[in-house]
Design an enzyme around this catalytic site. Structure first.
Site, PDB file in Angstrom:
ATOM      1  N   LYS A  67       0.889  -1.188   0.044  1.00 61.43           N
ATOM      2  CA  LYS A  67       0.009  -0.005  -0.289  1.00 61.43           C
ATOM      3  C   LYS A  67       0.910   1.237   0.000  1.00 61.43           C
ATOM      4  CE  LYS A  67      -2.970   2.626   3.232  1.00 61.43           C
ATOM      5  NZ  LYS A  67      -3.973   3.082   2.289  1.00 61.43           N
ATOM      6  N   ASN A 165     -16.000  -8.028  -0.284  1.00 60.39           N
ATOM      7  CA  ASN A 165     -15.592  -6.716  -0.385  1.00 60.39           C
ATOM      8  C   ASN A 165     -14.268  -6.352  -0.960  1.00 60.39           C
ATOM      9  OD1 ASN A 165     -15.988  -4.039   0.546  1.00 60.39           O
ATOM     10  ND2 ASN A 165     -14.661  -4.248   2.308  1.00 60.39           N
ATOM     11  N   ASP A 544     -12.556   4.451  10.324  1.00 56.39           N
ATOM     12  CA  ASP A 544     -13.246   3.332   8.957  1.00 56.39           C
ATOM     13  C   ASP A 544     -14.854   3.245   9.396  1.00 56.39           C
ATOM     14  OD1 ASP A 544     -13.144   1.085   7.264  1.00 56.39           O
ATOM     15  OD2 ASP A 544     -14.255   0.310   8.748  1.00 56.39           O
ATOM     16  N   ARG A 570      -5.978   0.453  -1.368  1.00 52.19           N
ATOM     17  CA  ARG A 570      -7.079   0.619  -0.285  1.00 52.19           C
ATOM     18  C   ARG A 570      -7.418  -0.623   0.506  1.00 52.19           C
ATOM     19  NH1 ARG A 570     -10.239   3.160   3.800  1.00 52.19           N
ATOM     20  NH2 ARG A 570     -12.434   2.841   3.549  1.00 52.19           N
ATOM     21  N   HIS A 696     -27.122   5.030   1.465  1.00 51.86           N
ATOM     22  CA  HIS A 696     -25.962   5.150   0.532  1.00 51.86           C
ATOM     23  C   HIS A 696     -25.562   3.633   0.127  1.00 51.86           C
ATOM     24  CE1 HIS A 696     -22.644   6.080  -2.210  1.00 51.86           C
ATOM     25  NE2 HIS A 696     -21.878   5.549  -1.174  1.00 51.86           N
ATOM     26  N   HIS A 707     -36.049  -3.409  -6.512  1.00 52.87           N
ATOM     27  CA  HIS A 707     -37.110  -3.816  -6.026  1.00 52.87           C
ATOM     28  C   HIS A 707     -36.993  -3.849  -4.381  1.00 52.87           C
ATOM     29  CE1 HIS A 707     -39.746  -3.458  -9.472  1.00 52.87           C
ATOM     30  NE2 HIS A 707     -39.150  -4.492  -9.905  1.00 52.87           N
ATOM     31  N   GLU A 720     -23.945   4.759  -6.123  1.00 49.52           N
ATOM     32  CA  GLU A 720     -22.835   4.875  -7.124  1.00 49.52           C
ATOM     33  C   GLU A 720     -23.518   4.750  -8.619  1.00 49.52           C
ATOM     34  OE1 GLU A 720     -20.642   3.417 -10.214  1.00 49.52           O
ATOM     35  OE2 GLU A 720     -21.609   1.925  -9.037  1.00 49.52           O
ATOM     36  N   HIS A 750     -13.149   7.806  -6.972  1.00 45.20           N
ATOM     37  CA  HIS A 750     -12.083   6.769  -6.650  1.00 45.20           C
ATOM     38  C   HIS A 750     -11.003   6.999  -7.688  1.00 45.20           C
ATOM     39  CE1 HIS A 750     -13.433   4.581  -3.623  1.00 45.20           C
ATOM     40  NE2 HIS A 750     -14.657   4.342  -4.064  1.00 45.20           N
ATOM     41  N   CYS A 782     -19.260   8.413  -4.013  1.00 51.10           N
ATOM     42  CA  CYS A 782     -19.176   7.972  -2.618  1.00 51.10           C
ATOM     43  C   CYS A 782     -18.266   8.817  -1.834  1.00 51.10           C
ATOM     44  CB  CYS A 782     -18.005   6.553  -2.924  1.00 51.10           C
ATOM     45  SG  CYS A 782     -18.175   5.275  -1.618  1.00 51.10           S
TER      46      CYS A 782
END
Length: 814
Positions: A67, A165, A544, A570, A696, A707, A720, A750, A782
């Site tokens: 990272k 994720n 976070d 990330r 969100h 639906h 998004e 992003h 976002c």
């Protein structure tokens, strides 16, 4: 063989590994691992050589080394060579770790600078024309432009990898795409491991899954089928296979996870066709087809096990226990069964006794010498190493296993299956499981009772959304096309330092509150200067969006270095839900009230919803997930009602991960959506009509659950839209009526790219073509946490300007 000698300098740190040096040219096959020097061939092998396998491993490093190297490179603070050195060191340490643990089938090419699907796009030379690539080996400039965009062109779409994720970069493929072998990464990394004395199994995203995970490029006809490209990409795969074979590969792993989906017959036929076409190229190699994340359906199982040229099949036996029934009904003779019994997606220590029983039950069907103990999927989805955790208490730590520990568990099971069980290791494992079952900190009877009672009501607000929106507008007096942001503002190094020093008790609570208050005031004033309509406080106090709440709820534990890659550089640090969940005290009221006191404009109270907290945590496995979710929903409900009492009239309850948790099999989806949507409604069923509830969602395909989104009954949803080429709008073009407020994102946060006013206005106009102006909101895709102020300020300024431009056009059109 002459002059065989043991070399201490080449001895593995594992007591079960040795290295032999043999003079050439006599090169008998003594082990699964060989490498050559100028005059010698070195064999590294485990004395016991148990059949053990790891599907994949985390890339970021135990302290997020990758990272920091990536972000330094992107910021121009370090060179490409610096980045490559960090990456090479990480790969080397990972391979050596697995070799030293005794793993026989060690993966390579599971490392990535950004994403393994993007790596495959690079391998195939499938670069969209807008990036200006003119052929040759794809370098960092083109690669990272596809991932992140650049000053002139946007990034490729990013979406969730199945129900995890992790996010992957979606390939854009049209009928005219020209494929070419443009990245030799798989071969380079295989040779790199081989030079270290480690024979690896190169891992490739399988050709059919690659196409099924792609999307048609803009301009492609509606009738265009991505699978029509299969014969165009197979020649590149054949080139890669030929190079790997020439480099000395003996096994190749193709990841074909789409086989766990509900696939139509023509898609299954594509697998048969592809591997039949590859059969001659794969001759002389052992081939593993790996599946994960769910059961393999019966028709897919039949297709898979009949594939030509395939030596072994990998199955997820943690999330796919029903696959065992198919195996019991028949498994091809002489093939290897890679049994994924060690969970690659959670952090609980494996129940070794139960896993061993499963493996022993397979022996009579598959054959003892054909069982390979494996992880359920790549360990990419779990934290790296429990040894880096210094603050977890001893009891909870004894219940856990991160990636490094799971490697050891895999080898321990392989040894036990061969009759070489480590009694001390197994006894400690059994004791840890017994401790967890009996620990009083796991169960809270009052919470269990309250959650059980929730099943008797559907928890809907008493008034319909149209009436609520009218009542809210009278109170809030917002303009048409109101502007807002999603929640977070940039988290600067100074801000992170303040939180870090407060946590380390280097500054007092008074100093901490003063610093955070100053940051909130700055963010509020910036939004007022920009003329944004509904404000946020910027979340400077939050590390976070899940961990912040988990730290204030009972039943959660936290790590120091339990980082997991989400996308690119990330990383997130998922909390561990080990027990029943409740809210001892208010969590956000202090900061939200402070922020509201600084402005006359509406200030959103910002909460993370129960489904997202659940899906972005490592969740206990001793009760159904929905029961844990209901417990979290009750805790968030208490917070919502306290915010309302404190005068917060707009409350956002983020459910960014609701779609992510949707089961991969259609037969299981209705049940999940029922309890997930119910959990959201529980949080806000008690508020007044004048309190506006937002939610969100981001970076998933929402069209198939629209639906259920409507059934959440939120007053406003921000979602998004821009990075996914406005796919969301298509559902409204197809006639779905949405009566609540909705804010499809107008720009991708992003990417460092700053969209112009005209570009944003064009997006809003596309939305107005399918949505009524009185329900449309204008907002980014976002939160802004990962961006810099130098990017955020002009982008938001252009967003507000676009909204005002459209307001004036709508007014003049009346």
């Amino acid at each position: 063989m002459r002059h065989i000698s043991l070399l201490p300098s080449l001895r593995s740190s594992s007591s079960s590994s040795i290295a032999l040096i043999c003079c050439r040219p006599t090169l008998p096959s003594l082990s699964p691992t060989t490498f050559s020097t100028n005059h010698l061939t070195v064999f590294r092998f485990s004395i016991r050589a148990m059949a053990s396998h790891i599907v994949g491993y985390p890339r970021m490093g135990p302290k997020r080394e990758l990272k920091f190297a990536l972000e330094s490179f992107w910021d121009g603070k370090s060179s490409a060579e610096d980045l490559e050195k960090v990456a090479a060191d990480l790969r080397s340490s990972i391979w050596k770790q697995m070799a030293d643990a005794g793993i026989r089938y060690i993966p390579s090419n599971t490392f990535s600078y950004y994403d393994q699907v993007l790596d495959t796009t690079a391998m195939l030379g499938a670069v969209p024309p807008r990036y200006g690539w003119n052929g040759g080996e794809i370098g960092f400039d083109t690669y990272f432009s596809m991932a992140r965009g650049n000053a002139s062109v946007p990034a490729m779409e990013m979406t969730k990898w199945f129900d995890t994720n992790y996010h992957y970069i979606v390939p854009e493929l049209g009928p005219d795409v020209k494929f070419s072998y443009a990245s030799h990464k798989a071969v380079t990394e295989f040779k790199e491991a081989k030079a270290l004395g480690i024979q690896t199994v190169p891992v490739l995203v399988g050709p059919v899954s690659y196409l099924l995970l792609s999307k048609p490029a803009k301009g492609a006809e509606k009738s265009f089928s991505l699978l029509s490209l299969i014969d165009k990409i197979l020649p590149v795969y054949k080139e890669v296979v030929a190079e790997l074979k020439a480099a000395g590969a003996t096994w190749i792993q193709f990841d074909e996870p789409t086989l766990v989906m509900d696939l139509e017959s023509h898609k299954l036929q594509a697998f048969s066709h592809a591997y039949s076409e590859l059969e001659s190229s794969l001759s002389g190699l052992d081939v593993l087809i790996e599946t994960y994340f769910a059961d393999v359906p019966a028709n897919a199982y039949r297709t898979l096990t009949a594939l030509k040229g395939v030596t072994g099949f990998g199955f997820d036996l943690v999330r796919g226990t029903k696959t065992l029934d198919l195996v019991k009904s028949g498994f091809p003779s002489g093939k290897y069964f890679f049994a994924g019994v060690v969970d690659g997606r959670n952090i609980w220590a494996n129940d070794l006794a139960a896993s061993l029983a499963t493996l022993q039950g397979l022996e009579g069907i598959v054959g003892k010498d054909k069982i390979v103990v494996s992880t359920s999927c790549s360990l990419l989805h779990t934290a790296v190493d429990l040894e880096n955790e210094t603050k977890l208490d001893t009891e909870i730590k004894s219940w856990l296993a991160f990636a490094a520990q799971k490697v050891v568990e895999v080898n321990a099971l392989a040894n036990a299956l061969s009759g070489q069980k480590d009694e001390a290791f197994s006894s400690a494992n059994a004791a840890a499981h017994a401790s967890r079952k009996s620990s009083p900190r796991v169960t809270n009877e009052a919470v269990q009772k309250a959650a059980a009672a929730l099943k008797d009501s559907d928890h809907r607000r008493a008034t319909n959304v149209s009436a609520r929106l009218d009542a809210q507008q009278k109170k809030l007096n917002l303009p048409i096309l109101p502007t807002t942001t999603i929640g977070s503002f940039p988290q600067t190094m100074e801000l992170r330092k303040v939180r870090r020093e407060y946590k380390a008790k280097k500054i007092s609570e008074e100093e901490y509150v003063k610093a955070i208050k100053e940051e909130i005031n700055k963010v509020v004033k910036l939004q007022e200067e920009l003329d944004i309509d509904v404000l946020v406080h910027g979340e400077p106090e939050r590390n976070d969006m899940v961990e912040y709440f988990g730290e204030q709820l009972s039943g959660f534990a936290f790590t120091v270095n339990g980082w997991v890659q989400s996308y690119g550089s990330r990383c997130v640090k998922p909390p561990i839900i080990y027990g029943d969940v409740s809210r001892p005290n208010a969590m956000t009221v202090f900061w939200s009230s402070m922020a509201q006191s600084m402005t006359n404009r509406p200030m959103k109270g910002m909460l993370t919803g129960p489904v997202t907290i659940l899906n972005w945590s490592f969740v206990r496995v001793d009760q159904p997930r929905f029961e844990t979710c209901y417990q979290i929903a009750l805790a968030i409900k208490d917070e919502v009602e306290d915010l309302e009492k404190a005068g917060i009239n707009v409350i956002q309850i983020d459910e960014a991960a609701l779609r992510e948790g949707l089961p991969l099999r259609k037969s299981e989806q209705a049940f999940y959506l029922d309890w997930a949507v119910h959990s959201f409604r529980i949080t806000n069923c008690g508020v007044k009509d004048t309190t506006q509830i937002h939610t969100h969602m981001c970076y998933s395909n929402f069209n198939d659950i629209i639906h259920s989104i409507i059934d959440m009954d939120a007053d406003v949803i921000t979602i998004e839209n821009s990075r996914s080429d406005e796919k969301l709008l298509s559902v409204f073009r197809e006639g779905v009526k949405y009566g609540a407020g909705i804010g499809p994102g107008v720009y991708d946060i992003h990417s460092p790219r700053i969209p112009s006013t005209e570009e944003i206005a064009d997006r809003i106009n596309k939305m107005l073509a399918v949505l009524e102006s009185n329900i449309l909101w204008v907002n980014p895709d976002c939160g802004l946490k990962t961006r810099k102020y130098a990017e955020v300020m002009p982008a938001l300024s252009n967003m507000v300007a676009a909204a005002k431009l459209l307001r004036s056009q709508l007014a003049s059109a009346k």
